[in-house]
Design a protein around this motif. Structure first.
Motif, mmCIF file in Angstrom:
data_model
loop_
_atom_site.group_PDB
_atom_site.id
_atom_site.type_symbol
_atom_site.label_atom_id
_atom_site.label_comp_id
_atom_site.label_asym_id
_atom_site.label_seq_id
_atom_site.Cartn_x
_atom_site.Cartn_y
_atom_site.Cartn_z
ATOM 1 N N VAL A 55 -40.237 -39.190 67.709
ATOM 2 C CA VAL A 55 -39.252 -38.408 66.845
ATOM 3 C C VAL A 55 -40.015 -36.968 66.394
ATOM 4 O O VAL A 55 -39.119 -35.996 66.499
ATOM 5 C CB VAL A 55 -38.825 -39.289 65.928
ATOM 6 N N GLU A 56 -40.757 -37.094 65.438
ATOM 7 C CA GLU A 56 -41.091 -35.972 64.813
ATOM 8 C C GLU A 56 -41.447 -34.845 65.572
ATOM 9 O O GLU A 56 -40.970 -33.798 65.227
ATOM 10 C CB GLU A 56 -42.363 -36.418 63.932
ATOM 11 N N LEU A 58 -40.500 -34.017 68.228
ATOM 12 C CA LEU A 58 -39.234 -33.338 69.032
ATOM 13 C C LEU A 58 -38.399 -32.450 67.991
ATOM 14 O O LEU A 58 -37.878 -31.440 68.395
ATOM 15 C CB LEU A 58 -38.576 -34.203 69.890
ATOM 16 N N VAL A 59 -38.229 -33.147 66.785
ATOM 17 C CA VAL A 59 -37.409 -32.549 65.917
ATOM 18 C C VAL A 59 -37.947 -31.169 65.475
ATOM 19 O O VAL A 59 -37.357 -29.892 65.206
ATOM 20 C CB VAL A 59 -37.570 -33.273 64.511
ATOM 21 N N ASP A 60 -39.478 -31.238 65.175
ATOM 22 C CA ASP A 60 -40.250 -29.960 64.719
ATOM 23 C C ASP A 60 -39.748 -28.805 65.732
ATOM 24 O O ASP A 60 -39.649 -27.764 65.553
ATOM 25 C CB ASP A 60 -41.585 -30.111 64.547
ATOM 26 N N ARG A 61 -40.022 -29.376 67.088
ATOM 27 C CA ARG A 61 -40.079 -28.318 68.045
ATOM 28 C C ARG A 61 -38.626 -27.838 68.145
ATOM 29 O O ARG A 61 -38.393 -26.671 68.277
ATOM 30 C CB ARG A 61 -40.012 -29.117 69.320
ATOM 31 N N PHE A 62 -37.437 -28.508 67.822
ATOM 32 C CA PHE A 62 -36.172 -28.109 67.729
ATOM 33 C C PHE A 62 -36.101 -26.945 66.541
ATOM 34 O O PHE A 62 -35.603 -25.945 66.464
ATOM 35 C CB PHE A 62 -35.282 -29.094 67.739
ATOM 36 N N LEU A 63 -36.671 -27.387 65.171
ATOM 37 C CA LEU A 63 -36.702 -26.638 64.265
ATOM 38 C C LEU A 63 -37.296 -25.307 64.193
ATOM 39 O O LEU A 63 -36.788 -24.356 63.757
ATOM 40 C CB LEU A 63 -37.166 -27.434 62.952
ATOM 41 N N ARG A 65 -37.144 -23.343 66.933
ATOM 42 C CA ARG A 65 -36.526 -22.502 67.627
ATOM 43 C C ARG A 65 -35.334 -22.356 66.536
ATOM 44 O O ARG A 65 -34.251 -21.578 66.665
ATOM 45 C CB ARG A 65 -36.175 -23.029 68.932
ATOM 46 N N CYS A 68 -34.121 -24.525 60.077
ATOM 47 C CA CYS A 68 -33.292 -24.931 58.837
ATOM 48 C C CYS A 68 -33.654 -24.020 57.489
ATOM 49 O O CYS A 68 -35.084 -24.071 57.372
ATOM 50 C CB CYS A 68 -33.373 -26.465 58.463
ATOM 51 N N GLN A 70 -33.862 -24.737 54.623
ATOM 52 C CA GLN A 70 -34.788 -25.435 53.639
ATOM 53 C C GLN A 70 -35.979 -26.171 54.228
ATOM 54 O O GLN A 70 -36.935 -26.367 53.344
ATOM 55 C CB GLN A 70 -33.922 -26.654 52.806
ATOM 56 N N THR A 71 -36.057 -26.632 55.211
ATOM 57 C CA THR A 71 -37.020 -27.333 55.647
ATOM 58 C C THR A 71 -38.252 -26.748 56.651
ATOM 59 O O THR A 71 -37.776 -26.033 57.531
ATOM 60 C CB THR A 71 -36.474 -28.602 56.628
ATOM 61 N N PRO A 72 -39.145 -27.021 56.129
ATOM 62 C CA PRO A 72 -40.281 -26.232 56.940
ATOM 63 C C PRO A 72 -40.757 -27.012 58.106
ATOM 64 O O PRO A 72 -40.463 -28.374 58.313
ATOM 65 C CB PRO A 72 -41.455 -26.414 55.825
#
Lengths: 219, 159
Positions: A55-56, A58-63, A65, A68, A70-72
């Motif tokens: 999960v982590e 893939l989420v970071d990969r999406f972010l 590009r 968000c 607020q979120t680093p």
């Protein structure tokens, strides 16, 4: 298609569908070589997530590009470590998938067998061959006593037959299609003494004199 | 709907794999839609695939960002509690299926024993049974006997 009104129906539906969704995600990942992440909030605000490889990352990969505000996003290091883990997990997943397929096939087979057994029992009771199949509290006194005596006789016959088999050292496999190694016996360990003990124990539990009710009909 | 069972392994045929991907992607996103509508919950899905240059994002980039933001805001423990990788998910499924199998086998064994016992009571012999069968039959008969005896007593006093 609309929101389910009843809260407990909603929760039940959620549990079932969430599981089904993760199952479909797992399948598409395996079959098509896709990487996927799914995040779902439950009606009770619990969070469920599925990720392949995880999960982590893939989420970071999406972010990274699609940031968000607020979120680093986390560092590249953790991403690389996770990718290394992926290669090791690859063969594990193959194995697990084949294990799963095997077990599900066995389960299917057992369920079919269960249905066959149910049908057999249903057809026999319909033909009224088996009056004793009626619920036990509906049987009359006479019937119960006959049944009790028959079962006692049966117990003795079982023990005798077991002794006979033991003496003749028979290693025949079961007529019921379950071999000793593969079958799941309700009592796994057989020994003659235990059968004799069971017969004795059972006979001791029959307090009523059953000599008058001779089960001639059965043996 | 399916004509034959699909093997749970990477599809080596390129065109078959692409066709499967298209169907399953559609199905997966449909399931996402149904789940979120029926249960009135928030969710997102992101797929990285060899068939599309950009990731597939459901419901859409902003919706997904919203869900991820809520996800990130949670304490680590909450996030991890129900988080599964594919490997962990499969392990859970295998374990659950194993339990169901054992239960079903036990149930079937008991049904078998009932059937055989009743056949014996109606006159068929025990000759063809193996030691394992007899042992199980003895155990099963004992359990049934427990049912007969209380019934006998209550019937004797309250006919």
């Amino acid at each position: 298609m609309a929101r389910i009104k009843n809260p407990s129906h909603r929760q039940v539906t959620f549990s079932k569908r969430r599981l089904g969704l993760f199952k479909k995600a797992s399948e598409i990942c395996t079959l098509c070589g896709v990487e996927a992440v799914i995040i779902v909030f439950s009606p009770g605000q619990k969070i469920f997530s599925f990720g392949h490889p995880d999960v982590e990352s893939l989420v970071d990969r999406f972010l990274s590009r699609n940031p968000c505000p607020q979120t680093p996003s986390s560092s590249n290091n953790s991403l690389n470590n996770k990718l290394k883990g992926v290669q090791q997990a690859g063969s594990c997943i193959r194995e697990l998938n084949s294990q799963l397929t095997q077990i599900l096939d066995l389960l299917d087979a057992e369920k079919s067998r269960g249905e066959v057994l149910d049908n057999m029992r249903r057809s026999c009771t319909q033909q009224s061959q088996w009056w004793w199949e009626a619920p036990i509290d509906k049987l009359g006194l006479h019937e119960l006593e006959v049944l009790s005596a028959s079962m006692e006789d049966l117990k003795k016959n079982i023990a005798n037959q077991a002794i006979y088999l033991e003496r003749n050292n028979s290693a025949s496999s079961s007529i019921l299609g379950m071999d000793i190694n593969g079958g799941v016996g309700v009592s796994q360990h057989f020994d003659l003494k235990s059968i004799e003990a069971k017969v004795q124990g059972f006979c001791q539990q029959l307090p009523l004199p059953v000599d008058n009710f001779h089960a001639q009909k059965f043996f | 709907m399916t004509r034959k069972k699909v093997k749970l392994a990477f599809i080596t045929n390129d065109s078959a794999r692409k066709a499967t991907y298209k169907k399953r992607k559609r199905g997966l996103l449909k399931k996402m839609d149904e789940l979120t509508t029926l249960c009135d919950v928030k969710a997102c899905a992101i797929l990285y695939t060899p068939y599309e240059a950009r990731p597939v994002v459901w419901p859409g980039p902003s919706g997904a960002r919203e869900v991820i933001a809520s996800f990130k805001r949670l304490p680590e423990m909450e996030k991890v509690k129900k988080m599964v990788s594919q490997e962990e998910f499969l392990r859970q499924r295998v374990a659950k299926a194993h339990e169901q199998l054992k239960r079903q086998q036990k149930e079937n064994r008991e049904k078998e024993m009932a059937h055989v016992m009743y056949q014996c009571l109606s006159g068929k012999g025990l000759q063809s049974m193996s030691l394992l069968d007899l042992s199980d039959l003895g155990w099963f008969g004992e359990c049934q006997g427990h049912g007969v005896n209380p019934a006998l007593w209550s019937n004797a006093f309250f006919p």
